[in-house]
Design a protein around this motif. Sequence first.
Motif, PDB file in Angstrom:
ATOM      1  N   MET A 271       0.995  -1.336  -0.426  1.00 23.16           N
ATOM      2  CA  MET A 271       0.384   0.054   0.416  1.00 23.16           C
ATOM      3  C   MET A 271       0.827   1.332   0.154  1.00 23.16           C
ATOM      4  O   MET A 271       1.939   1.232   0.693  1.00 23.16           O
ATOM      5  CB  MET A 271      -0.925   0.416   1.326  1.00 23.16           C
TER       6      MET A 271
ATOM      7  N   THR B  50       2.212   5.094   0.877  1.00 25.60           N
ATOM      8  CA  THR B  50       1.564   6.702   1.812  1.00 25.60           C
ATOM      9  C   THR B  50       2.383   7.135   0.964  1.00 25.60           C
ATOM     10  O   THR B  50       3.316   7.589   0.323  1.00 25.60           O
ATOM     11  CB  THR B  50       1.866   5.837   2.890  1.00 25.60           C
TER      12      THR B  50
ATOM     13  N   GLY C 169     -13.054   2.187   0.561  1.00 24.57           N
ATOM     14  CA  GLY C 169     -13.077   1.777   2.596  1.00 24.57           C
ATOM     15  C   GLY C 169     -14.341   1.896   1.960  1.00 24.57           C
ATOM     16  O   GLY C 169     -15.362   1.977   1.480  1.00 24.57           O
TER      17      GLY C 169
ATOM     18  N   SER D   8     -16.505   4.333   0.112  1.00 26.87           N
ATOM     19  CA  SER D   8     -16.960   4.195  -1.463  1.00 26.87           C
ATOM     20  C   SER D   8     -18.341   2.740  -0.980  1.00 26.87           C
ATOM     21  O   SER D   8     -18.678   2.792  -1.218  1.00 26.87           O
ATOM     22  CB  SER D   8     -15.588   3.844  -1.568  1.00 26.87           C
TER      23      SER D   8
ATOM     24  N   LYS E 113     -10.511  -7.502  -3.030  1.00 29.90           N
ATOM     25  CA  LYS E 113     -11.826  -5.962  -3.264  1.00 29.90           C
ATOM     26  C   LYS E 113     -12.132  -6.368  -4.961  1.00 29.90           C
ATOM     27  O   LYS E 113     -13.490  -5.930  -4.816  1.00 29.90           O
ATOM     28  CB  LYS E 113     -11.771  -4.892  -2.637  1.00 29.90           C
TER      29      LYS E 113
ATOM     30  N   LEU F 161      -9.734   8.663  -0.191  1.00 26.91           N
ATOM     31  CA  LEU F 161      -8.251   7.853   0.178  1.00 26.91           C
ATOM     32  C   LEU F 161      -8.204   8.778   1.397  1.00 26.91           C
ATOM     33  O   LEU F 161      -8.688   9.502   1.311  1.00 26.91           O
ATOM     34  CB  LEU F 161      -7.291   7.950  -1.063  1.00 26.91           C
ATOM     35  N   PRO F 162      -7.786   8.082   2.571  1.00 24.99           N
ATOM     36  CA  PRO F 162      -6.375   9.133   3.384  1.00 24.99           C
ATOM     37  C   PRO F 162      -6.511  11.043   2.432  1.00 24.99           C
ATOM     38  O   PRO F 162      -5.623  10.707   1.963  1.00 24.99           O
ATOM     39  CB  PRO F 162      -5.891   8.060   3.910  1.00 24.99           C
TER      40      PRO F 162
ATOM     41  N   LYS G 139     -12.999  15.592   0.811  1.00 23.23           N
ATOM     42  CA  LYS G 139     -12.756  16.182   2.006  1.00 23.23           C
ATOM     43  C   LYS G 139     -11.716  15.851   3.122  1.00 23.23           C
ATOM     44  O   LYS G 139     -12.453  14.520   2.952  1.00 23.23           O
ATOM     45  CB  LYS G 139     -13.931  17.301   2.246  1.00 23.23           C
TER      46      LYS G 139
ATOM     47  N   GLY H 251     -15.969  16.801  -3.020  1.00 22.02           N
ATOM     48  CA  GLY H 251     -17.406  15.626  -2.512  1.00 22.02           C
ATOM     49  C   GLY H 251     -17.789  16.201  -0.947  1.00 22.02           C
ATOM     50  O   GLY H 251     -18.691  15.444  -0.247  1.00 22.02           O
TER      51      GLY H 251
ATOM     52  N   TRP I 270      -6.650   6.019  10.930  1.00 25.19           N
ATOM     53  CA  TRP I 270      -5.199   6.765   9.789  1.00 25.19           C
ATOM     54  C   TRP I 270      -6.170   7.882   9.986  1.00 25.19           C
ATOM     55  O   TRP I 270      -4.936   8.783   9.888  1.00 25.19           O
ATOM     56  CB  TRP I 270      -5.008   6.316   8.102  1.00 25.19           C
ATOM     57  N   ARG I 271      -7.364   8.000  10.607  1.00 30.16           N
ATOM     58  CA  ARG I 271      -7.724   9.508  11.323  1.00 30.16           C
ATOM     59  C   ARG I 271      -6.993  10.044  12.724  1.00 30.16           C
ATOM     60  O   ARG I 271      -6.971  11.944  12.330  1.00 30.16           O
ATOM     61  CB  ARG I 271      -9.452   9.715  11.165  1.00 30.16           C
TER      62      ARG I 271
ATOM     63  N   TYR J 252     -16.865  21.123   7.966  1.00 31.61           N
ATOM     64  CA  TYR J 252     -18.313  21.235   8.270  1.00 31.61           C
ATOM     65  C   TYR J 252     -18.975  22.206   8.531  1.00 31.61           C
ATOM     66  O   TYR J 252     -19.788  23.323   8.317  1.00 31.61           O
ATOM     67  CB  TYR J 252     -18.996  19.450   8.442  1.00 31.61           C
TER      68      TYR J 252
HETATM   69  P1  NAD Z   1     -11.768   4.594   5.670  1.00 32.74           P
HETATM   70  O1  NAD Z   1     -10.218   4.467   5.997  1.00 32.74           O
HETATM   71  O2  NAD Z   1     -12.838   3.867   5.365  1.00 32.74           O
HETATM   72  O3  NAD Z   1     -11.082   3.674   3.521  1.00 32.74           O
HETATM   73  C1  NAD Z   1      -9.296   4.044   3.066  1.00 32.74           C
HETATM   74  C2  NAD Z   1      -9.769   2.894   2.003  1.00 32.74           C
HETATM   75  O4  NAD Z   1      -8.267   3.626   1.540  1.00 32.74           O
HETATM   76  C3  NAD Z   1      -9.353   1.928   2.161  1.00 32.74           C
HETATM   77  O5  NAD Z   1      -9.646   1.384   1.235  1.00 32.74           O
HETATM   78  C4  NAD Z   1      -7.992   1.529   2.077  1.00 32.74           C
HETATM   79  O6  NAD Z   1      -7.583   0.620   1.855  1.00 32.74           O
HETATM   80  C5  NAD Z   1      -6.851   2.936   1.411  1.00 32.74           C
HETATM   81  N1  NAD Z   1      -6.028   2.824   1.397  1.00 32.74           N
HETATM   82  C6  NAD Z   1      -5.182   3.426   0.645  1.00 32.74           C
HETATM   83  N2  NAD Z   1      -4.220   3.390   1.663  1.00 32.74           N
HETATM   84  C7  NAD Z   1      -4.238   4.013   2.357  1.00 32.74           C
HETATM   85  C8  NAD Z   1      -3.344   3.853   3.729  1.00 32.74           C
HETATM   86  N3  NAD Z   1      -2.385   3.992   4.033  1.00 32.74           N
HETATM   87  N4  NAD Z   1      -3.366   3.677   5.070  1.00 32.74           N
HETATM   88  C9  NAD Z   1      -4.843   3.595   5.374  1.00 32.74           C
HETATM   89  N5  NAD Z   1      -6.135   3.265   4.088  1.00 32.74           N
HETATM   90  C10 NAD Z   1      -5.883   3.371   2.881  1.00 32.74           C
HETATM   91  O7  NAD Z   1     -11.389   5.910   5.249  1.00 32.74           O
HETATM   92  P2  NAD Z   1     -13.009   6.628   4.091  1.00 32.74           P
HETATM   93  O8  NAD Z   1     -13.975   6.604   5.806  1.00 32.74           O
HETATM   94  O9  NAD Z   1     -14.234   5.731   3.437  1.00 32.74           O
HETATM   95  O10 NAD Z   1     -12.826   8.035   4.686  1.00 32.74           O
HETATM   96  C11 NAD Z   1     -11.984   8.236   2.739  1.00 32.74           C
HETATM   97  C12 NAD Z   1     -12.148   9.895   2.580  1.00 32.74           C
HETATM   98  O11 NAD Z   1     -12.907  10.034   2.096  1.00 32.74           O
HETATM   99  C13 NAD Z   1     -11.636  10.869   3.452  1.00 32.74           C
HETATM  100  O12 NAD Z   1     -10.796  11.756   3.224  1.00 32.74           O
HETATM  101  C14 NAD Z   1     -12.717  10.939   4.155  1.00 32.74           C
HETATM  102  O13 NAD Z   1     -12.647  12.295   4.362  1.00 32.74           O
HETATM  103  C15 NAD Z   1     -13.855  10.837   3.217  1.00 32.74           C
HETATM  104  N6  NAD Z   1     -15.257  10.741   3.707  1.00 32.74           N
HETATM  105  C16 NAD Z   1     -15.563  11.728   3.191  1.00 32.74           C
HETATM  106  C17 NAD Z   1     -17.098  11.545   3.449  1.00 32.74           C
HETATM  107  C18 NAD Z   1     -18.132  12.638   3.577  1.00 32.74           C
HETATM  108  O14 NAD Z   1     -19.010  12.854   4.210  1.00 32.74           O
HETATM  109  N7  NAD Z   1     -17.956  13.320   2.219  1.00 32.74           N
HETATM  110  C19 NAD Z   1     -17.684  10.991   4.608  1.00 32.74           C
HETATM  111  C20 NAD Z   1     -16.547   9.847   5.119  1.00 32.74           C
HETATM  112  C21 NAD Z   1     -15.428   9.858   3.932  1.00 32.74           C
END
Ligand code: NAD
Length: 379
Positions: A1, A3, A49, A52, A78, A115-116, A138, A164, A206-207, A224
Amino acid sequence: MKTITRRNFNTVIAKGMGGAALLSAAPFACAMGTSQDKKKLGIALVGLGSYSTYQLAPALQDTQHCYLAGIVTGTLEKEKAWADKYGIPAKNIYNYQNFDDIANNEDIDVVYVVLPNSMHAEFSIRAAQAGKHVICEKPMGISVEECDAIIDACKKAGVKLGMGYRLHSEPYTQQVKKFVKGKTFGDIQFVSAEAAYRSTGNPDQWRLDKSLSGGGALMNMGVYAVQSAIYGTGENPISVSAQEFSTRPEYFKDTDETIMAQFEFPSGAVGNISTSHNFNANSMYVSGTSGWFQLQPANNYGPLSGRTSKDDEIKFPHESQQKLQMDDFAKHVLFGEPNKAPGDMGKRDMMIVEAIYESISKGGQKIPLDFAPGFGFGG
Ligand code: NAD
C-alpha cells in the motif's frame, strides 16, 4: 500500500508540470473529447473503504448522469468482490501502481478520490494528468500548498474539479442559502455550527495518524462546521480565533481532539464553530435581524431536519446526498451546469483550517483572513 510522503508528493507535482506541458499540446484530447459525447459518465472510485462501500457505490446505482465504471484499490480481494457485485469488467480495475494507465481507458471519465487525506493530492493530480475529471473528497488535502497543486494540475490538463461536499447538492442546505440570499430572516448577525462525533475505535486508525489525516477533528469534521458558518452567513470570514481542548491525550496522541473557533464576517456578523472527536454534535443555528433558522442534524447523510422562527418545519423528501452530488458534478461536466463545490471551495476551507491551527499555536490570537468576495462559493 502506497503512502504519500513529502518526497513523492513533490515528484507528482514535478511530473504534473511535464504532463501538463504534454497535455497543453493536445488540449482536451482525453476527458473532454469523450465525456461530452456521452449520456452517462463513467466514474472510477479510488479507495474502497467505508465511504465508497456504503455510500458512493450504492448511490452510483441510482445516479442518472453517471455510473460506477471502474475501481482503483490496493487490496486484491476487493477487486473480485467489487467486480462480482457491480459487474465491473477486469479492464476497468486498477491498483495504485498501474493507476496511470487509466489514461487509455475511455470508459472512465471521472476519477473520484476517496483515500486518506494525505493521499488526495497525489491521486487527484495523477488523475488530472491522465486526462480525467476529478472529484476529490474532503478535506481537499492536508495543506493549502496541496490544494493549489491539485487546482493547478486540473487547470493545466483542462479537466473539471469538484469537491466531495455532498451537502451543496441536498435541499436543506440549498434552503439555508436561499434564506440567507433572500434575507428571509433579515440581515444575518450570528451563526453557530457544530460537527463532531465521539471516536472510541482503533487508536491506530488513519484518522488519528497525522501523517495520513493531516490533523484530527478539524480536518475530518471541522470542515463541515466551517462550511455551515459560511453558507449560514453567505460570507467568507475576515478573521478567526481558535482554542484547542484535550481530555484524552492517550487516545489522541497525534491529532486534535476538540477545537472551537470564532469568526468575524465583513457584514459584522459573528460565528462560533465547534468540532470534536470526543463528543457528538451536529447542528447549525443562524440568527438574523428578524428571526432565526436551524438545522439539526445539519451535516450527516440525512434525513436532515430543520425549523425556523416563523414556526415552520423545514421539510424535504429524503434522497441520497451522494447521488445528488455525483449527478450535479456529471451535469457540470456534460452540460456546463454550475459546479456546486469547486476546487476553490476546498482550498478556501484549507486556508481557514490553517488559520485555525495558527491561531491555536499563537495562544488564540486573532488571525486575519483576506478572501475576495465570494471566493470558493459554488454555483
Ligand atoms: P476508510 O478508512 O474506510 O477507507 C480508506 C481506504 O483507503 C481503504 O480502502 C484503504 O484500504 C485505503 N488506503 C490506501 N492507502 C491507505 C493507507 N496508507 N492507510 C489507510 N488506508 C489506506 O476511510 P473513509 O471513511 O472511506 O474515508 C476516505 C476519505 O473519504 C477521507 O478523505 C474522508 O475524509 C472522506 N469521507 C468523506 C465523507 C463525506 O461525507 N463526504 C464521508 C466519509 C469519508
